[in-house]
Write a protein that holds these residues in place. Sequence first.
Motif, mmCIF file in Angstrom:
data_model
loop_
_atom_site.group_PDB
_atom_site.id
_atom_site.type_symbol
_atom_site.label_atom_id
_atom_site.label_comp_id
_atom_site.label_asym_id
_atom_site.label_seq_id
_atom_site.Cartn_x
_atom_site.Cartn_y
_atom_site.Cartn_z
ATOM 1 N N PRO A 49 0.603 5.073 -18.324
ATOM 2 C CA PRO A 49 0.485 4.981 -16.864
ATOM 3 C C PRO A 49 -0.967 4.994 -16.409
ATOM 4 O O PRO A 49 -1.816 5.665 -17.002
ATOM 5 C CB PRO A 49 1.244 6.213 -16.373
ATOM 6 C CG PRO A 49 1.194 7.175 -17.499
ATOM 7 C CD PRO A 49 1.201 6.358 -18.754
ATOM 8 N N GLN A 50 -1.230 4.273 -15.345
ATOM 9 C CA GLN A 50 -2.591 4.146 -14.830
ATOM 10 C C GLN A 50 -2.792 4.827 -13.482
ATOM 11 O O GLN A 50 -3.919 5.156 -13.118
ATOM 12 C CB GLN A 50 -2.959 2.652 -14.686
ATOM 13 C CG GLN A 50 -2.835 1.851 -15.977
ATOM 14 C CD GLN A 50 -3.772 2.357 -17.056
ATOM 15 O OE1 GLN A 50 -4.923 2.695 -16.784
ATOM 16 N NE2 GLN A 50 -3.272 2.440 -18.290
ATOM 17 N N SER A 51 -1.675 5.025 -12.730
ATOM 18 C CA SER A 51 -1.827 5.506 -11.348
ATOM 19 C C SER A 51 -0.716 6.469 -10.950
ATOM 20 O O SER A 51 0.383 6.450 -11.505
ATOM 21 C CB SER A 51 -1.812 4.319 -10.370
ATOM 22 O OG SER A 51 -2.795 3.372 -10.681
ATOM 23 N N LEU A 52 -1.048 7.276 -9.953
ATOM 24 C CA LEU A 52 -0.049 8.074 -9.252
ATOM 25 C C LEU A 52 0.319 7.298 -7.993
ATOM 26 O O LEU A 52 -0.541 6.791 -7.286
ATOM 27 C CB LEU A 52 -0.620 9.448 -8.859
ATOM 28 C CG LEU A 52 0.322 10.390 -8.102
ATOM 29 C CD1 LEU A 52 1.465 10.844 -8.994
ATOM 30 C CD2 LEU A 52 -0.436 11.606 -7.560
ATOM 31 N N PHE A 53 1.639 7.182 -7.712
ATOM 32 C CA PHE A 53 2.115 6.373 -6.591
ATOM 33 C C PHE A 53 2.617 7.259 -5.450
ATOM 34 O O PHE A 53 3.381 8.201 -5.673
ATOM 35 C CB PHE A 53 3.252 5.446 -7.046
ATOM 36 C CG PHE A 53 2.822 4.399 -8.025
ATOM 37 C CD1 PHE A 53 2.470 3.126 -7.588
ATOM 38 C CD2 PHE A 53 2.770 4.667 -9.393
ATOM 39 C CE1 PHE A 53 2.083 2.149 -8.490
ATOM 40 C CE2 PHE A 53 2.378 3.702 -10.301
ATOM 41 C CZ PHE A 53 2.026 2.434 -9.850
ATOM 42 N N PHE A 54 2.180 6.937 -4.225
ATOM 43 C CA PHE A 54 2.671 7.581 -3.006
ATOM 44 C C PHE A 54 3.463 6.526 -2.239
ATOM 45 O O PHE A 54 2.885 5.529 -1.786
ATOM 46 C CB PHE A 54 1.510 8.074 -2.133
ATOM 47 C CG PHE A 54 0.625 9.099 -2.780
ATOM 48 C CD1 PHE A 54 0.766 10.449 -2.462
ATOM 49 C CD2 PHE A 54 -0.362 8.721 -3.694
ATOM 50 C CE1 PHE A 54 -0.062 11.400 -3.054
ATOM 51 C CE2 PHE A 54 -1.193 9.663 -4.280
ATOM 52 C CZ PHE A 54 -1.038 11.013 -3.968
ATOM 53 N N ILE A 55 4.770 6.719 -2.095
ATOM 54 C CA ILE A 55 5.603 5.694 -1.464
ATOM 55 C C ILE A 55 5.475 5.756 0.058
ATOM 56 O O ILE A 55 5.738 6.790 0.677
ATOM 57 C CB ILE A 55 7.084 5.861 -1.875
ATOM 58 C CG1 ILE A 55 7.219 5.806 -3.401
ATOM 59 C CG2 ILE A 55 7.951 4.788 -1.221
ATOM 60 C CD1 ILE A 55 8.613 6.111 -3.892
ATOM 61 N N LEU A 56 5.084 4.643 0.647
ATOM 62 C CA LEU A 56 4.998 4.535 2.106
ATOM 63 C C LEU A 56 6.270 3.928 2.687
ATOM 64 O O LEU A 56 6.691 4.243 3.794
ATOM 65 C CB LEU A 56 3.805 3.668 2.510
ATOM 66 C CG LEU A 56 2.419 4.153 2.062
ATOM 67 C CD1 LEU A 56 1.364 3.146 2.460
ATOM 68 C CD2 LEU A 56 2.123 5.508 2.674
ATOM 69 N N LYS A 57 6.886 3.026 1.907
ATOM 70 C CA LYS A 57 8.094 2.340 2.352
ATOM 71 C C LYS A 57 8.847 1.847 1.121
ATOM 72 O O LYS A 57 8.235 1.426 0.141
ATOM 73 C CB LYS A 57 7.721 1.143 3.241
ATOM 74 C CG LYS A 57 8.915 0.334 3.718
ATOM 75 C CD LYS A 57 8.466 -0.908 4.480
ATOM 76 C CE LYS A 57 9.667 -1.777 4.850
ATOM 77 N NZ LYS A 57 9.273 -3.030 5.518
#
Length: 613
Positions: A49-57
């Motif tokens: 994995p490369q990133s942490l994801f914050f879901i906006l929609k």
Amino acid sequence: MSILEQKKVISSIHPFQNLTSEQLDTFVENMDIVYFKKNETVQAQGSTPQSLFFILKGIIQEKQDDEVFSIYSKNEIFDSISLIENYSKNSFVTAEETICYTLPREIFIEILHENQELENYFFQSIAEKLNNNTLYEKNKEMANIMIAKVKDAKIHKAVIVDTNISIFEAATIIKKEKVPTILLKDENGEMYIVTDSDFRQKVILNRMDFDDKIVKIATKGLIYINEDDFLFNAQLIMAKHGIKRVVVKNDKDEIIGILDQISLSSFFATNIFSVSNQIVKAETIDELKEASLSFIKIIKSLNAKGVKIEFISKLINQLNKKLLDKLYKVLAPSELYEKSCLVVMGSEGRGEQILKTDQDNALILSDDCTIDEKELQEFTTKFTETLVDFGFPRCEGNIMVSNPYWCRKESDFKDLIYTWINEPNGDNFMNIAIFYDAVCVSGNKNLITHLKEYLFKLTSNSLSFYAHFAKVITSFDVPLGFFDGFVFNSKDNKHKNEIDIKRGGIFILVQGIRSLSLENKIFNTNTNKRIKKLTELGVLEEEFAKELTMAFNFLTNLKLKSNLEKLDKKSDIDNYINPDNLNTMEKDLLKESFKIVNKLKKKLEFHFKLNYV
């Protein structure tokens, strides 16, 4: 989206509210925004994995070999575990068009090691997360007590009399009305106040004539406050003027009562001690009823102050026991009390009832009790009806002392237990479960102890019985599934998009622990105490026991929180919660709690060989 809005989104997601201002700036400076189409793989299984994801929609499904493990939606993150381990065990696929913020792994790891709260959160066990979330929620709710209104505290009745009555007449009124203070009103509308201490300090110490007018010991210059004003304002006013009480008015400028320093202090101290004393000193049914009506305020106050759910249960259970014991002593015929045992069962017997629910009680009579049957029926009917008046609804299954089935002599109860054990069916297994949770609240405790010993003797070493007793849990499904992570009851329009937290979690855990406890002849009735005893006996592993305890407390606390909100809205309390009303952390921990319940189900299925029953 502006930088300010970006910061607001990040800090609203638990536990990122613990970021320092500089760390929050670092997050925002390094974030990108990305768009994904429906059914697009965001992070592949087995990848780095490369990133942490914050879901906006949108919605993200966590999958393993096409099986959906979990669902993430707006204002949730994924996948911190993969970033920490630098390996993605599962794949993450969009269920619809999705927009996310992305934060590079190196930034996340760097800040993680800088911030102790974040590091503790992401590296703690499930049980620790459940416990720490409770503390977090309670600290947040501490502010609620600061917005309590004057009308939330106990306001003494306002008794207004004429200034021309005598001291003796005034003292008689105070005793009759059971108030510590009276107000006087003269012919010009001028108001005065007289307190119980005025009688001691001005009348008795000065040897005043009881026929003197009461106005001679009265005080002018009353201080008023509106019932909708904040309670802490009342405290400030009392401190400012050096007084111990204020007169409460409503919006129509009408006097509705008096708030004194004792009531104020009692509210902030949860009022437990004073209500307990109120029960002990009560001489009438009305006095007991008044005490029982204080329970909800105590629960709300304890909950807002951050008291853990198990301690709230314990405190309220003790008050309930005192209330029932006193009511039994007030109503029961004298020849009955020494030769009987009043028991409560179900959640109240386990000490897990917090808000008032259906009555679950029984009366065991000693074999040498000679009370007349008609007199007994009159008493048990009055006892049940009085509890209904106190706010304890009738049991839908009629499990109450007013039902002769649950009011009988010790030898008759033995015959009943024998039938329950030797004629196995759904109703009899339910009766065993109810009776096993019974605890004495008044009378001769030995009567219930002897009956439980008899129950243990009859079920001793009967593996078939224990298996059938535990099997009921297989009829209940834990509501974890593919749609939004939860399974909803689509057949019930009233509770559409809601989860029955008792049926899908609490009952399975309670019945599972109850089955293991009955098998091991444990006298404890409380679920947490049963878990502790099972751990001491080596039936449960210590870490699993810790998870079970925290999951049970979390589910119970979630149910309490939901029902307190329903009470505030004048709605009926029930076992349903809407996951959409939960924050991200609560959703996550609800899923974890359900996983723990599932883990218990599997253990019980293996232990009791339920697939062969």
